[in-house]
Design an enzyme around this catalytic site. Structure first.
Site, PDB file in Angstrom:
ATOM      1  N   LYS A 185       4.439  -3.301  -6.960  1.00 23.30           N
ATOM      2  CA  LYS A 185       5.515  -3.009  -6.893  1.00 23.30           C
ATOM      3  C   LYS A 185       6.605  -3.068  -5.942  1.00 23.30           C
ATOM      4  O   LYS A 185       7.823  -3.464  -5.808  1.00 23.30           O
ATOM      5  CB  LYS A 185       6.046  -1.270  -7.292  1.00 23.30           C
ATOM      6  CG  LYS A 185       7.382  -1.199  -7.849  1.00 23.30           C
ATOM      7  CD  LYS A 185       7.569  -1.820  -9.248  1.00 23.30           C
ATOM      8  CE  LYS A 185       8.906  -1.670  -9.356  1.00 23.30           C
ATOM      9  NZ  LYS A 185       9.683  -2.578 -10.810  1.00 23.30           N
TER      10      LYS A 185
ATOM     11  N   TRP B  42      -3.720  -2.205  -1.556  1.00 20.18           N
ATOM     12  CA  TRP B  42      -3.491  -2.808  -2.164  1.00 20.18           C
ATOM     13  C   TRP B  42      -4.075  -4.245  -1.292  1.00 20.18           C
ATOM     14  O   TRP B  42      -3.602  -4.783  -0.423  1.00 20.18           O
ATOM     15  CB  TRP B  42      -1.759  -3.671  -2.229  1.00 20.18           C
ATOM     16  CG  TRP B  42      -1.925  -4.751  -3.003  1.00 20.18           C
ATOM     17  CD1 TRP B  42      -1.920  -4.936  -4.796  1.00 20.18           C
ATOM     18  CD2 TRP B  42      -1.218  -6.361  -2.733  1.00 20.18           C
ATOM     19  NE1 TRP B  42      -1.790  -5.948  -5.291  1.00 20.18           N
ATOM     20  CE2 TRP B  42      -1.512  -7.216  -3.978  1.00 20.18           C
ATOM     21  CE3 TRP B  42      -1.378  -6.701  -1.435  1.00 20.18           C
ATOM     22  CZ2 TRP B  42      -0.989  -8.261  -3.659  1.00 20.18           C
ATOM     23  CZ3 TRP B  42      -0.858  -7.741  -0.879  1.00 20.18           C
ATOM     24  CH2 TRP B  42      -1.277  -8.701  -2.624  1.00 20.18           C
TER      25      TRP B  42
ATOM     26  N   ASN C 196       0.478   0.193   6.450  1.00 21.66           N
ATOM     27  CA  ASN C 196       0.437  -0.260   5.424  1.00 21.66           C
ATOM     28  C   ASN C 196       1.355  -1.462   6.094  1.00 21.66           C
ATOM     29  O   ASN C 196       2.142  -1.428   7.018  1.00 21.66           O
ATOM     30  CB  ASN C 196       1.873   0.647   4.348  1.00 21.66           C
ATOM     31  CG  ASN C 196       2.479  -0.436   3.448  1.00 21.66           C
ATOM     32  OD1 ASN C 196       1.812  -1.914   3.511  1.00 21.66           O
ATOM     33  ND2 ASN C 196       3.861   0.082   3.357  1.00 21.66           N
ATOM     34  N   GLY C 197       0.928  -2.843   6.036  1.00 27.99           N
ATOM     35  CA  GLY C 197       1.313  -3.871   6.351  1.00 27.99           C
ATOM     36  C   GLY C 197       0.390  -4.687   6.306  1.00 27.99           C
ATOM     37  O   GLY C 197      -0.332  -5.134   6.556  1.00 27.99           O
TER      38      GLY C 197
ATOM     39  N   GLU D  49       2.525 -11.229 -16.196  1.00 31.06           N
ATOM     40  CA  GLU D  49       2.319 -10.163 -15.441  1.00 31.06           C
ATOM     41  C   GLU D  49       1.403  -9.307 -16.024  1.00 31.06           C
ATOM     42  O   GLU D  49       1.117  -8.506 -15.506  1.00 31.06           O
ATOM     43  CB  GLU D  49       3.639  -9.922 -14.403  1.00 31.06           C
ATOM     44  CG  GLU D  49       4.321  -9.074 -14.536  1.00 31.06           C
ATOM     45  CD  GLU D  49       5.146  -8.910 -13.599  1.00 31.06           C
ATOM     46  OE1 GLU D  49       4.639  -9.049 -12.811  1.00 31.06           O
ATOM     47  OE2 GLU D  49       6.226  -8.777 -14.275  1.00 31.06           O
TER      48      GLU D  49
ATOM     49  N   ARG E  33       2.090   1.605  -5.655  1.00 33.03           N
ATOM     50  CA  ARG E  33       2.293   0.697  -5.105  1.00 33.03           C
ATOM     51  C   ARG E  33       0.740  -0.085  -4.980  1.00 33.03           C
ATOM     52  O   ARG E  33       1.378  -1.555  -4.174  1.00 33.03           O
ATOM     53  CB  ARG E  33       3.021   1.369  -3.750  1.00 33.03           C
ATOM     54  CG  ARG E  33       4.226   1.773  -3.637  1.00 33.03           C
ATOM     55  CD  ARG E  33       4.735   2.572  -2.235  1.00 33.03           C
ATOM     56  NE  ARG E  33       4.836   1.728  -1.329  1.00 33.03           N
ATOM     57  CZ  ARG E  33       5.920   1.229  -0.598  1.00 33.03           C
ATOM     58  NH1 ARG E  33       6.610   1.462  -2.153  1.00 33.03           N
ATOM     59  NH2 ARG E  33       6.216   0.410  -0.137  1.00 33.03           N
TER      60      ARG E  33
ATOM     61  N   GLU F  40      11.890 -14.829 -17.086  1.00 28.59           N
ATOM     62  CA  GLU F  40      11.726 -14.089 -16.916  1.00 28.59           C
ATOM     63  C   GLU F  40      10.885 -13.653 -18.018  1.00 28.59           C
ATOM     64  O   GLU F  40       9.543 -13.176 -17.694  1.00 28.59           O
ATOM     65  CB  GLU F  40      12.831 -12.912 -17.147  1.00 28.59           C
ATOM     66  CG  GLU F  40      12.933 -11.949 -17.114  1.00 28.59           C
ATOM     67  CD  GLU F  40      12.154 -10.280 -15.516  1.00 28.59           C
ATOM     68  OE1 GLU F  40      12.066 -11.946 -15.152  1.00 28.59           O
ATOM     69  OE2 GLU F  40      12.213 -10.075 -15.760  1.00 28.59           O
TER      70      GLU F  40
ATOM     71  N   CYS G 299       1.438  -1.242   0.090  1.00 24.48           N
ATOM     72  CA  CYS G 299       0.172  -0.067   0.271  1.00 24.48           C
ATOM     73  C   CYS G 299       0.707   1.282   0.391  1.00 24.48           C
ATOM     74  O   CYS G 299       2.305   1.397   0.486  1.00 24.48           O
ATOM     75  CB  CYS G 299      -0.809  -0.420   1.381  1.00 24.48           C
ATOM     76  SG  CYS G 299      -1.960  -1.309   1.815  1.00 24.48           S
TER      77      CYS G 299
ATOM     78  N   LYS H 153       7.732 -11.584 -17.033  1.00 21.32           N
ATOM     79  CA  LYS H 153       6.646 -10.704 -17.963  1.00 21.32           C
ATOM     80  C   LYS H 153       5.121 -10.642 -18.598  1.00 21.32           C
ATOM     81  O   LYS H 153       4.032  -9.778 -18.509  1.00 21.32           O
ATOM     82  CB  LYS H 153       7.454 -10.034 -18.914  1.00 21.32           C
ATOM     83  CG  LYS H 153       9.139  -9.562 -18.200  1.00 21.32           C
ATOM     84  CD  LYS H 153       8.787  -8.161 -17.566  1.00 21.32           C
ATOM     85  CE  LYS H 153       9.091  -8.354 -16.156  1.00 21.32           C
ATOM     86  NZ  LYS H 153       9.662  -8.979 -14.986  1.00 21.32           N
TER      87      LYS H 153
ATOM     88  N   HIS I 263       9.745 -33.982 -21.128  1.00 20.66           N
ATOM     89  CA  HIS I 263       9.591 -35.085 -20.015  1.00 20.66           C
ATOM     90  C   HIS I 263       7.647 -34.976 -19.641  1.00 20.66           C
ATOM     91  O   HIS I 263       7.942 -34.767 -17.878  1.00 20.66           O
ATOM     92  CB  HIS I 263      10.168 -34.447 -18.953  1.00 20.66           C
ATOM     93  CG  HIS I 263      11.954 -35.375 -19.837  1.00 20.66           C
ATOM     94  ND1 HIS I 263      12.167 -36.415 -19.730  1.00 20.66           N
ATOM     95  CD2 HIS I 263      13.096 -34.781 -20.067  1.00 20.66           C
ATOM     96  CE1 HIS I 263      13.932 -36.786 -19.948  1.00 20.66           C
ATOM     97  NE2 HIS I 263      14.129 -35.178 -20.596  1.00 20.66           N
TER      98      HIS I 263
HETATM   99  C1  F6R Z   1       8.546  -9.200 -12.111  1.00 22.52           C
HETATM  100  C2  F6R Z   1       8.419  -8.113 -10.694  1.00 22.52           C
HETATM  101  C3  F6R Z   1       8.367  -8.771  -8.972  1.00 22.52           C
HETATM  102  C4  F6R Z   1       9.147  -8.285  -8.348  1.00 22.52           C
HETATM  103  C5  F6R Z   1       9.343  -9.832  -7.057  1.00 22.52           C
HETATM  104  C6  F6R Z   1      10.404  -9.061  -6.409  1.00 22.52           C
HETATM  105  O1  F6R Z   1       8.227  -7.629 -12.866  1.00 22.52           O
HETATM  106  O2  F6R Z   1       8.975  -7.068 -10.398  1.00 22.52           O
HETATM  107  O3  F6R Z   1       8.579  -9.949  -9.126  1.00 22.52           O
HETATM  108  O4  F6R Z   1      10.771  -8.836  -8.498  1.00 22.52           O
HETATM  109  O5  F6R Z   1       8.304  -8.786  -6.189  1.00 22.52           O
HETATM  110  O6  F6R Z   1      10.683  -7.670  -5.977  1.00 22.52           O
HETATM  111  P1  F6R Z   1      12.048  -7.324  -5.442  1.00 22.52           P
HETATM  112  O7  F6R Z   1      13.283  -7.307  -6.393  1.00 22.52           O
HETATM  113  O8  F6R Z   1      11.727  -5.270  -4.903  1.00 22.52           O
HETATM  114  O9  F6R Z   1      12.581  -7.779  -4.164  1.00 22.52           O
END
Ligand code: F6R
Length: 628
Positions: free
Chosen positions: A623, A74, A100-101, A507, A27, A500, A2, A504, A523
């Site tokens: 984020k 969030w 937040n938390g 998400e 966030r 990756e 949040c 990407k 397999h």
């Molecule tokens: C994917 C993404 C998330 C973060 C994950 C860890 O694009 O951004 O999978 O990589 O939440 O976040 P950090 O790096 O901030 O620990």
């Protein structure tokens, strides 16, 4: 997770709060709200959904209040509905709180308060806080600060809160327990925010609260105390970021801007970490890499364990490859959320690395804290050596670790990590080369060769963006209507790039995507393939190239549409296997992940953008994941 923002000063608070929340919306973005105090009256406005709904609600109101708090949510406890949006209030509408938390013991507290006749208007864990504060204020003759302090001693969990009260119109109380919150210092005005991005337009003088600290902000200044009530003397630091860094600068989305920033990120990272005075033939006594790590760490590290989540976990897998292949140090990579509950046996002389762009990911922090706690009790060869690879050295992980590699990618606003991923991967090249140099596992000539290769990377990324962006956008149109699944394959150092690419895509485009080591397809996963499932193969020239091509052929034989990522040198030959070829400039296999990821970032971006999706703020994601 949040976003919290708070203001006290001489300007009208509402616009400052809303524009602060706009900068924090990445966030969390399922509902938002603000509360202000004017002439002894607390006013609270909330709206479900994105922030513009709240802005719209406030459009026709005039509010001159000079103190307020705001929140973008969030959802953790309670659906994303208006009544669950923050701020939460006490029954008399006197106290407002944003959090937040997670308050872990909220059920007990809620029961206790309910038994005293208090009615709750939300399903959230947060609402217990204003009710408790209100009780302390009513039942004893204490200050707002004291009431919040007393309340905090009742709370279990990780949280950051901001509190205002109608009866205390010149006080904003802010507290931190494991969740980040930063104070901003202006001229006769003070701010708080869960991320400095919200403070940048107002001030560059900031101070991040430490755990178990509580601050009282008034128009006259800031006082900081421990939860136990001891006054703490701390000084703000100056941020060297500029507000332009958090603008889109003409790009349609932050993600696209951040993809295009990558050549610059790599250039400045290389300038920082590669020692320009190092020449292999002179064999001087200093490292080619400027990481500032101790000789004890270079010599005594027998084992490396890495914890991370999401994209940072993918960067860590590349790190493992480099640390093992270049520096010869056995390395494991774990999801931080798993490691916490099934840690490795304690091995002596271990370096533990936490990788997190935000520096605040709760699982990663908790895994490192657990590691630190269990090792601190043991004798010297087991003592914790914690290294953070992070884009936020001032964050919680920065405070926890005794070594830091600052990835210096600049602020990343798009929820999907792009430039911070590349910067983390570079961090691992530096670490592996530094260890390899000191432990003499690579010759100086080989180190020079790798460093020369790194110097070419920024131009090669630029070239990839120039030649591929438009072509990939064209290709992306073919997958926006009916494609429901994608498979990504890769091998060796490029298997993490397949992972990756898949992450990407899922998400931001909401298309289901999975990644497999190319050799594993047969397999089991190969059963998924037919003409409706495109397969993206990361086929960079090198030791496993032929194998990947064979695995791709196996997919083609099952009618899959094949997309290959390979070197421009190979394009013609690769064209005989792949239906579409995405190229990057020639690069040695060891460095190829840094280039191979670029077309995959562009592919997922363009598919999502063409679908008209909210690329920068994909549904359900945040984020900075500050809850476990
Ligand atoms: C994917 C993404 C998330 C973060 C994950 C860890 O694009 O951004 O999978 O990589 O939440 O976040 P950090 O790096 O901030 O620990």
């Amino acid at each position: 997770m949040c976003g919290i923002v708070g203001y006290i000063g001489t300007q009208a608070a509402t616009e400052i709060l809303i524009s602060g929340l706009e900068r924090l919306e990445y966030r969390g973005y399922d509902s938002a709200g603000i509360a202000t105090v004017l002439e002894g009256k607390l006013e609270c406005v909330k709206a479900k959904g994105k922030l513009y709904n709240l802005r719209e609600k406030l459009e026709h109101t005039v509010n001159h209040a000079q103190i307020g708090i705001g929140h973008t949510r969030w959802a953790t406890h309670g659906k994303p509905e208006e009544h669950n949006a923050h701020p939460h209030l006490d029954s008399d509408t006197k106290v407002a709180v944003v959090q937040n938390g997670i308050i872990e013991n909220y059920r007990e507290l809620r029961e206790e308060l309910t038994s005293k006749g208090i009615e709750f208007s939300s399903e959230t864990d947060t609402e217990v806080i204003p009710h408790l504060i209100s009780q302390y204020l009513t039942n004893s003759n204490i200050t707002l600060l004291e009431a919040v302090q007393k309340t905090i001693t009742r709370l279990e969990g990780a949280f950051a809160i901001a509190v205002i009260s109608a009866d205390h119109p010149y006080e904003l109380i802010v507290a931190r327990q494991q969740a980040p919150i930063t104070l901003g210092f202006g001229q006769g005005e003070f701010f708080c925010a869960s991320d400095v991005t919200a403070l940048l337009p107002h001030t560059h003088a900031v101070l991040t609260l430490e755990n178990s600290e509580i601050a009282r902000l008034t128009p006259l200044g800031v006082e900081i105390y421990t939860f136990a009530g001891e006054r703490v003397s701390r000084f703000p630091r100056t941020l060297d970021w500029n507000p332009g860094q958090v603008e889109k600068q003409g790009f349609r989305h932050y993600m696209l801007k951040e993809i295009h920033e990558q050549p610059g990120v790599v250039r400045s990272s290389l300038e920082t970490y590669l020692n320009p005075n190092w020449h292999a033939d002179e064999n001087p006594n200093f490292s080619p890499i400027n990481l500032g790590l101790s000789s004890q760490l270079h010599e005594n590290t027998d084992y490396i364990q890495i914890v991370a989540c999401g994209t940072s976990w993918h960067a860590s897998l590349i790190g493992k490859y480099l640390l093992e292949q270049l520096a010869g140090i056995p390395t494991t990579v774990d999801y931080a959320s798993e490691y916490r509950y099934s840690p490795k046996p304690v091995i002596p002389n271990t370096l533990t690395i936490g990788v997190t762009q935000s520096g605040e990911t709760a699982d990663t922090i908790a895994a490192l804290e657990m590691e630190q706690a269990r090792r601190s009790k043991l004798d010297s060869k087991f003592q914790p050596q914690l290294l953070a690879i992070t884009n936020r050295p001032e964050s919680t992980i920065g405070q926890l670790c005794n070594h830091i590699i600052n990835t210096q990618a600049g602020i990343e606003i798009g929820v999907a990590a792009t430039k911070t991923f590349i910067a983390q991967v570079l961090g691992f090249y530096y670490l592996a080369l530094d260890l390899a140099y000191h432990r003499k596992t690579l010759s100086n000539e080989r180190i020079t060769e790798i460093i020369d290769g790194l110097h070419h990377i920024p131009d090669s990324i630029e070239k990839t963006l120039e030649t591929q962006d438009h072509a990939i956008e064209e290709l992306a149109h073919e997958f926006t209507q009916e494609t429901e699944d994608f498979i990504f394959i890769g091998r060796g150092i490029n298997f993490p790039i397949a992972l990756e690419g898949a992450l990407k895509l899922k998400e931001i485009s909401y298309i289901h995507a999975e990644a497999y080591p190319a050799g594993e397809m047969k397999h089991g996963p190969i059963a998924l393939l037919d003409h409706k499932v495109p397969v993206v193969a990361v086929a960079m020239p090198g030791s496993v190239y032929e194998k990947v091509i064979s695995n791709a052929q196996e997919a083609k034989a099952r009618d899959a549409r094949l997309i290959g990522v390979t070197s421009a040198m190979n394009a013609t030959e690769a064209g005989t296997t792949f239906d579409d070829v995405l190229t990057v400039p020639e690069v040695e296999e060891l460095l190829s992940p840094i280039l191979a990821v670029i077309p995959l970032q562009l592919l997922s971006y363009h598919i999502a953008a063409i679908k008209g999706l909210d690329v920068d703020q994909p549904r359900n994601l945040a984020k900075s994941v500050t809850v476990e």
